[in-house]
Design an enzyme around this catalytic site. Structure first.
Site, PDB file in Angstrom:
ATOM      1  CG  ASN A  41      -0.184   0.062   2.541  1.00  0.00           C
ATOM      2  OD1 ASN A  41       1.057   0.080   2.566  1.00  0.00           O
ATOM      3  ND2 ASN A  41      -0.907   0.090   3.642  1.00  0.00           N
ATOM      4  CG  HIS A  93       3.603   0.296   4.865  1.00  0.00           C
ATOM      5  ND1 HIS A  93       2.760  -0.609   5.455  1.00  0.00           N
ATOM      6  CD2 HIS A  93       4.739  -0.405   4.597  1.00  0.00           C
ATOM      7  CE1 HIS A  93       3.350  -1.779   5.538  1.00  0.00           C
ATOM      8  NE2 HIS A  93       4.551  -1.688   5.022  1.00  0.00           N
ATOM      9  CD  GLU A 113       0.131   0.929   7.393  1.00  0.00           C
ATOM     10  OE1 GLU A 113       0.200   0.940   6.153  1.00  0.00           O
ATOM     11  OE2 GLU A 113       0.261  -0.111   8.057  1.00  0.00           O
TER      12      GLU A 113
HETATM   13  P1  PGA Z   1       8.628  -6.860   2.930  1.00  0.00           P
HETATM   14  O1  PGA Z   1       8.045  -5.649   3.771  1.00  0.00           O
HETATM   15  O2  PGA Z   1      10.073  -6.549   2.720  1.00  0.00           O
HETATM   16  O3  PGA Z   1       8.431  -8.052   3.790  1.00  0.00           O
HETATM   17  O4  PGA Z   1       7.870  -6.915   1.649  1.00  0.00           O
HETATM   18  C1  PGA Z   1       8.235  -4.353   3.344  1.00  0.00           C
HETATM   19  C2  PGA Z   1       7.391  -3.407   4.172  1.00  0.00           C
HETATM   20  O5  PGA Z   1       6.262  -3.773   4.547  1.00  0.00           O
HETATM   21  O6  PGA Z   1       7.850  -2.281   4.438  1.00  0.00           O
END
Ligand code: PGA
Length: 243
Positions: free
Chosen positions: A136, A138, A143
């Protein structure tokens, strides 16, 4: 923004590790910002390999992590401190007193956020901040909708983030509802920002990063305003993306 395209996850990790290793060699007391999640694990593996083979020293390096769950002690296997210890810190010669995290078990969380923000400032800011991105958009636990002027703060995790992160827990019920995260303005103060993006599930956010203007519903977009922002992205994350 500088975009480095790589064939796959391994090449992305290799290029990221090389940038970090170069930084450590240029400045043996640099402050490095680290991230958790699945994306940087390959990079951490290569830092460990290089440490063992080439003795790159982390003795005087300071490390700051982006975020931590509220309520999880550092001994909890799903805490970010525990993650970093296992994935990187216990394998290199970083000094334990130079490792900084927000404390998600602090009694006064607001005070803890202020303390953490001061830690970053007192170290003279972050020389190189490694980041992943959520589907999304973030960054850290900032967020969509998080103000760009935010400093370290407590966040309520979205249901989507809790669901995505439940893979690091035994059950989704164990995933905390809150976390402490560096704010967007804290992240932007870093001298160099290195974003890693890998896998098809990140293709949509990559498309948005490259095509949309900077706006707070896509927190990662703000990084485009940073004068020293590098994205290393593999082919899968660029699937269907026009660059
Ligand atoms: P991920 O997480 O490396 O496990 O995809 C990234 C994030 O949520 O910032």
């Amino acid at each position: 923004m500088k975009l480095i395209k790589t064939k796959d996850y391994d090449e992305m990790s290799m290029k990221a590790a090389q940038i970090i290793i170069n930084k450590v060699r240029q400045n043996e007391s640099a402050t490095l910002g680290f991230a958790t999640g699945g994306t940087p694990i390959g990079t951490y593996d290569l830092l460990i390999k290089d440490f063992k083979q080439n003795c790159t020293s982390y003795e005087q390096i300071n490390s700051i992590n982006l975020d931590e769950y509220v309520g999880l002690h550092s001994t909890h296997p799903s805490s970010y401190r525990y993650f970093m210890h296992n994935q990187l810190f216990k394998h290199i010669n970083i000094s334990p007193e130079n490792i900084y995290f927000p404390d998600g078990t602090a009694e006064d969380l607001q005070l803890e956020c202020e303390r953490f923000e001061n830690v970053i400032q007192n170290l003279g800011g972050i020389d190189l901040q490694l980041l992943g991105v959520g589907q999304n958009g973030h960054i850290g636990f900032n967020e969509p909708g998080t103000p760009f002027h935010s400093v370290t703060h407590v966040v309520e995790l979205t249901e989507n983030t809790r669901k995505v992160n439940s893979r690091f827990f035994n059950h989704i019920n164990e995933v905390p509802y809150k976390a402490i995260t560096m704010g967007i303005s804290s992240i932007l103060k870093s001298k160099h920002i290195l974003l890693l993006v890998s896998g098809e599930e990140k293709a949509e956010v990559m498309q948005r990063l490259l095509s949309e203007d900077v706006h707070d519903q896509l927190p990662v977009s703000v990084l485009k305003k940073h004068p020293h922002f590098t994205v290393i992205c593999d082919e899968k994350a660029l699937k269907g993306v026009k660059v």
